[in-house]
Design an enzyme around this catalytic site. Structure first.
Site, PDB file in Angstrom:
ATOM      1  N   ARG A 238      16.836 -11.488   3.198  1.00 48.92           N
ATOM      2  CA  ARG A 238      16.845 -10.734   1.929  1.00 48.92           C
ATOM      3  C   ARG A 238      15.707 -11.158   1.021  1.00 48.92           C
ATOM      4  O   ARG A 238      15.463 -10.540  -0.017  1.00 48.92           O
ATOM      5  CB  ARG A 238      18.177 -10.932   1.207  1.00 48.92           C
ATOM      6  CG  ARG A 238      19.410 -10.474   1.963  1.00 48.92           C
ATOM      7  CD  ARG A 238      20.667 -10.714   1.168  1.00 48.92           C
ATOM      8  NE  ARG A 238      20.636  -9.967  -0.062  1.00 48.92           N
ATOM      9  CZ  ARG A 238      21.030  -8.684  -0.161  1.00 48.92           C
ATOM     10  NH1 ARG A 238      21.455  -8.046   0.916  1.00 48.92           N
ATOM     11  NH2 ARG A 238      20.979  -8.039  -1.310  1.00 48.92           N
TER      12      ARG A 238
ATOM     13  N   LYS B 110       4.510  -6.164  12.569  1.00 48.90           N
ATOM     14  CA  LYS B 110       4.918  -5.676  11.249  1.00 48.90           C
ATOM     15  C   LYS B 110       3.729  -5.714  10.282  1.00 48.90           C
ATOM     16  O   LYS B 110       3.593  -4.878   9.425  1.00 48.90           O
ATOM     17  CB  LYS B 110       6.054  -6.532  10.685  1.00 48.90           C
ATOM     18  CG  LYS B 110       6.578  -6.059   9.328  1.00 48.90           C
ATOM     19  CD  LYS B 110       7.116  -4.648   9.399  1.00 48.90           C
ATOM     20  CE  LYS B 110       7.463  -4.081   8.059  1.00 48.90           C
ATOM     21  NZ  LYS B 110       7.764  -2.631   8.123  1.00 48.90           N
TER      22      LYS B 110
ATOM     23  N   TRP C 280      13.163 -12.706  -3.507  1.00 47.96           N
ATOM     24  CA  TRP C 280      12.140 -11.725  -3.170  1.00 47.96           C
ATOM     25  C   TRP C 280      11.593 -11.270  -4.513  1.00 47.96           C
ATOM     26  O   TRP C 280      12.252 -10.526  -5.226  1.00 47.96           O
ATOM     27  CB  TRP C 280      12.731 -10.550  -2.395  1.00 47.96           C
ATOM     28  CG  TRP C 280      11.671  -9.602  -1.913  1.00 47.96           C
ATOM     29  CD1 TRP C 280      11.256  -8.457  -2.516  1.00 47.96           C
ATOM     30  CD2 TRP C 280      10.877  -9.729  -0.738  1.00 47.96           C
ATOM     31  NE1 TRP C 280      10.254  -7.867  -1.807  1.00 47.96           N
ATOM     32  CE2 TRP C 280      10.007  -8.616  -0.703  1.00 47.96           C
ATOM     33  CE3 TRP C 280      10.801 -10.656   0.279  1.00 47.96           C
ATOM     34  CZ2 TRP C 280       9.088  -8.424   0.329  1.00 47.96           C
ATOM     35  CZ3 TRP C 280       9.902 -10.463   1.308  1.00 47.96           C
ATOM     36  CH2 TRP C 280       9.051  -9.366   1.320  1.00 47.96           C
TER      37      TRP C 280
ATOM     38  N   CYS D  84      17.209 -10.073  -3.309  1.00 50.51           N
ATOM     39  CA  CYS D  84      17.269 -11.520  -3.132  1.00 50.51           C
ATOM     40  C   CYS D  84      18.626 -11.846  -2.525  1.00 50.51           C
ATOM     41  O   CYS D  84      19.453 -10.964  -2.311  1.00 50.51           O
ATOM     42  CB  CYS D  84      17.147 -12.218  -4.481  1.00 50.51           C
ATOM     43  SG  CYS D  84      15.712 -11.727  -5.418  1.00 50.51           S
TER      44      CYS D  84
ATOM     45  N   GLU E 264       5.302   5.613  17.290  1.00 52.28           N
ATOM     46  CA  GLU E 264       5.304   4.141  17.328  1.00 52.28           C
ATOM     47  C   GLU E 264       6.615   3.557  17.830  1.00 52.28           C
ATOM     48  O   GLU E 264       6.633   2.448  18.342  1.00 52.28           O
ATOM     49  CB  GLU E 264       4.924   3.555  15.971  1.00 52.28           C
ATOM     50  CG  GLU E 264       5.925   3.719  14.866  1.00 52.28           C
ATOM     51  CD  GLU E 264       5.499   2.991  13.593  1.00 52.28           C
ATOM     52  OE1 GLU E 264       4.826   1.951  13.676  1.00 52.28           O
ATOM     53  OE2 GLU E 264       5.822   3.486  12.509  1.00 52.28           O
TER      54      GLU E 264
ATOM     55  N   GLU F  41       3.436  11.417   8.683  1.00 53.57           N
ATOM     56  CA  GLU F  41       4.334  10.251   8.751  1.00 53.57           C
ATOM     57  C   GLU F  41       5.384  10.449   9.846  1.00 53.57           C
ATOM     58  O   GLU F  41       5.700   9.521  10.595  1.00 53.57           O
ATOM     59  CB  GLU F  41       4.979  10.012   7.393  1.00 53.57           C
ATOM     60  CG  GLU F  41       5.986   8.885   7.349  1.00 53.57           C
ATOM     61  CD  GLU F  41       5.445   7.532   7.819  1.00 53.57           C
ATOM     62  OE1 GLU F  41       4.211   7.380   7.939  1.00 53.57           O
ATOM     63  OE2 GLU F  41       6.276   6.652   8.110  1.00 53.57           O
TER      64      GLU F  41
ATOM     65  N   HIS G 196      -7.158  26.724  14.277  1.00 58.19           N
ATOM     66  CA  HIS G 196      -8.563  26.336  14.486  1.00 58.19           C
ATOM     67  C   HIS G 196      -8.695  25.410  15.690  1.00 58.19           C
ATOM     68  O   HIS G 196      -9.603  24.586  15.739  1.00 58.19           O
ATOM     69  CB  HIS G 196      -9.105  25.678  13.217  1.00 58.19           C
ATOM     70  CG  HIS G 196      -9.066  26.582  12.037  1.00 58.19           C
ATOM     71  ND1 HIS G 196      -9.957  27.620  11.856  1.00 58.19           N
ATOM     72  CD2 HIS G 196      -8.175  26.668  11.023  1.00 58.19           C
ATOM     73  CE1 HIS G 196      -9.651  28.271  10.749  1.00 58.19           C
ATOM     74  NE2 HIS G 196      -8.576  27.719  10.219  1.00 58.19           N
TER      75      HIS G 196
ATOM     76  N   LYS H 149       5.976   7.858  13.057  1.00 58.35           N
ATOM     77  CA  LYS H 149       7.272   7.249  13.374  1.00 58.35           C
ATOM     78  C   LYS H 149       7.653   7.505  14.826  1.00 58.35           C
ATOM     79  O   LYS H 149       8.054   6.601  15.561  1.00 58.35           O
ATOM     80  CB  LYS H 149       8.344   7.831  12.439  1.00 58.35           C
ATOM     81  CG  LYS H 149       8.278   7.332  11.022  1.00 58.35           C
ATOM     82  CD  LYS H 149       8.807   5.941  10.882  1.00 58.35           C
ATOM     83  CE  LYS H 149       7.880   4.824  10.498  1.00 58.35           C
ATOM     84  NZ  LYS H 149       6.613   4.911   9.960  1.00 58.35           N
TER      85      LYS H 149
ATOM     86  N   ASN I 128      20.594 -11.441  -8.305  1.00 57.08           N
ATOM     87  CA  ASN I 128      19.892 -10.464  -7.465  1.00 57.08           C
ATOM     88  C   ASN I 128      20.010  -9.125  -8.175  1.00 57.08           C
ATOM     89  O   ASN I 128      21.104  -8.680  -8.503  1.00 57.08           O
ATOM     90  CB  ASN I 128      20.521 -10.362  -6.076  1.00 57.08           C
ATOM     91  CG  ASN I 128      19.941  -9.197  -5.283  1.00 57.08           C
ATOM     92  OD1 ASN I 128      18.755  -8.891  -5.416  1.00 57.08           O
ATOM     93  ND2 ASN I 128      20.769  -8.519  -4.493  1.00 57.08           N
ATOM     94  N   GLY I 129      18.868  -8.490  -8.456  1.00 57.67           N
ATOM     95  CA  GLY I 129      18.890  -7.183  -9.108  1.00 57.67           C
ATOM     96  C   GLY I 129      17.736  -7.094 -10.097  1.00 57.67           C
ATOM     97  O   GLY I 129      16.801  -7.891 -10.074  1.00 57.67           O
TER      98      GLY I 129
HETATM   99  C1  AGP Z   1       4.154   1.938   9.931  1.00 55.09           C
HETATM  100  O1  AGP Z   1       5.435   2.237  10.461  1.00 55.09           O
HETATM  101  C2  AGP Z   1       3.468   0.865  10.721  1.00 55.09           C
HETATM  102  N1  AGP Z   1       4.274  -0.303  10.790  1.00 55.09           N
HETATM  103  C3  AGP Z   1       2.039   0.614  10.267  1.00 55.09           C
HETATM  104  O2  AGP Z   1       1.329   1.824  10.397  1.00 55.09           O
HETATM  105  C4  AGP Z   1       1.881   0.134   8.798  1.00 55.09           C
HETATM  106  O3  AGP Z   1       2.231   1.168   7.924  1.00 55.09           O
HETATM  107  C5  AGP Z   1       0.416  -0.246   8.586  1.00 55.09           C
HETATM  108  O4  AGP Z   1       0.099  -1.309   9.460  1.00 55.09           O
HETATM  109  C6  AGP Z   1       0.121  -0.670   7.140  1.00 55.09           C
HETATM  110  O5  AGP Z   1       0.871  -1.802   6.810  1.00 55.09           O
HETATM  111  P1  AGP Z   1       0.914  -2.261   5.272  1.00 55.09           P
HETATM  112  O6  AGP Z   1       1.595  -1.167   4.512  1.00 55.09           O
HETATM  113  O7  AGP Z   1       1.698  -3.541   5.279  1.00 55.09           O
HETATM  114  O8  AGP Z   1      -0.500  -2.456   4.814  1.00 55.09           O
END
Ligand code: AGP
Length: 609
Positions: free
Chosen positions: A28, A604, A75, A2, A488, A481, A504, A485, A101-102
């Protein structure tokens, strides 16, 4: 995470300044906001749920008397984002107001103790115990000063805090204090300011005083006075000059939110490890009794589910089925039933595919559980039980700190289930819990010691046409993962497979110089991974290995390697081993002139199916 702010002004009203300062701390947290000022011995409070501008339109945050005040942008971690849970929080008589905050770890027992002493609580927050504890301390000993009462109170509080207190008892000052959550002072000719972060006051003054853990500060017209909480001894600390621009300050001096959030992970994992027992017990009880468990998510959150399926199986012998949310209805929509349990994982809690899957399962009477970073999100509203990752807002489009926070919560759930089911020895559980507690420091070590090397690796391979990411066992999830990264934010096509799957088919792609990233914890897959590395090497691949420090076997085979500290159990390895991959993606994006915070074509939060 927060944002708090407070000011003692020589001239002018505090409220408008607090309002504008909170706006600069909105990154924040932004699910509720509140201000308390003090004037002529009386306290005035305005607060409500919603973003700052929304609340301001309703209550006019600037229209409050007094040149002293505190404010908070929230938050939510404990208690949904409702008006009643928004800060400031007060004591029974409204004579003490606190912003915080905490996470107060022992708030449940403190609240029970205070309720037995007739204190009335109105919120579900951990913070509300603080003003009541100060009130009770002063009741027990009216001769104490406000500072003395707060010092006594803080000795009873366990957990993290950056807090600011005003009181009608001593209306000419603000008392603030810090343990782990950030707190910094601003100083100028018209007053003194306390804040969670420099951006709050940077447009007013660039003279700052950093406050350390275990310190309390008295802000008044005379300036600031720092004391040690443990023994009230004075601390002398001169202001420093901040050279940042306001834009840089919001990123705490980092060039991008993504790298700031990667560096934040030791703190966010530490916060996640302060999860309330109550929530973990409740969620693990539902999982323990479940007939079948689907782990449903998208993107990075799906990779957390994939890793969790190994944790639940290895530690609790609980079979769980990770499913892409976008495929769940097609794949399981007809078979899911009242005997099914869905654990949905979502940073935003708003991802349309995930919400759609949960809605379908709910219509077939399945039990809905969830793990999200946004308390009050749509996902929490359809869940029977939910847990927050407490990672604070994640501004970078690429999920980083929320991934390691999700894994940290899922690992704690797997350990609770292991205890409930008695599937692993107490010694093993104790060892894993000890290793889990070490992870914040482990991640800190990785960032501090390997970042420069990873920058060089990124420069070396930035023009590669394709990357492979391979791992075995739970490291398959880490490989997936790492691939996401890089794809994207650096726009490099990448392929990820369980390393055992390479022969395979995928291995036919390997050509001379192809970079192949191997994730190699010293777990039961270590020996077979060496075989996979040799298969790739024999075909001309360039091996980039993430290894445990001192792993000479793999060092001798790798063209480049990144080392993580020794002794990380395989079942927890995705949490530290993913950090080098996050850094690799970030620095590769920079090397290619991409903006890591705003990757093309991505949002996002994906609220469309
Ligand atoms: C991950 O870096 C991406 N921004 C995207 O794959 C994200 O993880 C996915 O859209 C799921 O989002 P969420 O965790 O908010 O559901």
């Amino acid at each position: 995470m927060c944002g708090i702010f407070g000011c003692v002004l020589k001239e002018g009203n505090a409220a408008p300044l607090i309002h504008s300062s909170l706006k600069r701390l909105e990154y924040r947290g932004y699910d509720s906001v509140g201000i308390a000022t003090i004037s002529e011995g009386k306290i005035f409070v305005k607060k409500d749920m919603g973003k700052i501008d929304e609340v301001d339109r309703i209550v006019d945050l600037d229209d409050m008397p007094g040149s002293i005040g505190i404010g908070h942008t929230r938050w939510a971690t404990h208690g949904a984002p409702l008006k009643v849970n928004s800060h400031p929080h007060g004591d029974c008589k409204g004579e003490i107001m606190v912003v915080h905050n905490g996470i107060i770890e022992n708030f449940l027992e403190l609240r029970a103790e205070l309720q037995n002493l007739e204190h009335t609580f109105v919120s579900k927050t951990d913070t509300e115990v603080i003003p009541h504890l100060i009130e009770q301390t002063l009741k027990n000993n009216p001769k104490l000063s406000l500072v003395e009462a707060i010092l006594e109170t803080l000795k009873r509080v366990e957990g993290s805090y950056a807090l600011a207190v005003i009181s009608t008892r001593e209306p000419d000052k603000i008392i603030c204090a810090r343990n782990e959550s950030p707190l910094v002072l601003g100083i100028d000719s018209n007053g003194v300011y306390c804040a969670s972060d420099i951006p709050a006051f940077l447009p007013i003054t660039n003279k700052a005083v950093m406050i350390n853990n275990g310190e309390l500060v008295i802000l008044s017209a005379k300036g600031y006075e720092i004391k040690k909480i443990c023994d009230s001894s004075p601390v002398v600390r001169e202001p420093i000059t901040i050279e940042w621009s306001p834009e840089m300050a919001v990123k705490q001096g980092y060039p991008h939110f993504m790298i700031k959030e990667i560096h934040e992970q030791p703190e966010t994992i530490r916060n996640t490890l302060r999860m309330q027992d109550h929530y973990l017990d409740l969620l693990s009880t539902f999982l323990d009794r479940a007939n079948e468990v689907f782990l449903v998510a998208c993107g990075t959150s799906y990779h957390a589910c994939l890793a969790a399926s190994y944790m639940f199986s290895k530690l609790a012998f609980l079979p769980t089925y990770p499913v892409y949310a976008s495929e769940f209805v097609e794949q399981h929509g007809k078979s899911v039933s009242i005997d099914s349990t869905i654990l949905a994982v979502s940073q935003s809690g708003e991802t349309a595919d995930t919400i759609g899957s949960v809605t379908c399962a709910q219509q077939r009477a399945a039990t809905i559980l969830s793990l999200t970073n946004v308390i009050g999100s749509s996902l929490t509203r359809v869940s029977r039980v939910y847990i927050g990752t407490q990672a604070g807002p994640e501004i970078g489009v690429a999920a980083t700190k929320t991934f390691t926070s999700q894994l940290s919560v899922l690992a704690q759930l797997a350990l609770r289930l292991a205890k409930k089911r008695g599937k692993v020895s107490q010694d093993e559980i104790d060892c894993l819990e000890e290793q889990l507690a070490r992870l914040p420091n482990t991640v800190e070590t990785i960032v501090n010691t390997q970042e420069q090397k990873i920058k060089e690796i990124a420069k070396k391979y930035k023009d590669a046409k394709v990357f492979f990411f391979l791992g075995r066992g739970i490291s398959t999830a880490t490989a997936f993962e790492g691939r996401l990264k890089l794809m994207e934010i650096a726009y490099i096509p990448a392929i990820a497979f369980p390393a055992g799957e390479s022969k395979h088919g995928p291995i036919s792609l390997i050509e001379d110089g192809f970079p192949v990233v191997f994730i190699c914890p010293r777990d039961e897959t270590h020996r077979t991974v060496i075989g996979n590395i040799m298969e790739m090497k024999a075909r001309g691949a360039h091996i980039i290995a993430v290894i445990e420090e001192g792993d000479e076997d793999i060092k001798s085979l790798a063209d480049d390697y990144v080392e993580v500290p020794k002794g990380i159990p395989g079942v927890l390895s995705p949490i530290p081993f993913v950090v080098p991959l996050q850094l690799l993606a970030y620095y590769t994006a920079l090397a290619k002139g991409c903006n890591p915070d705003m990757p093309r074509n991505l949002a996002k939060c994906v609220t469309v199916k």
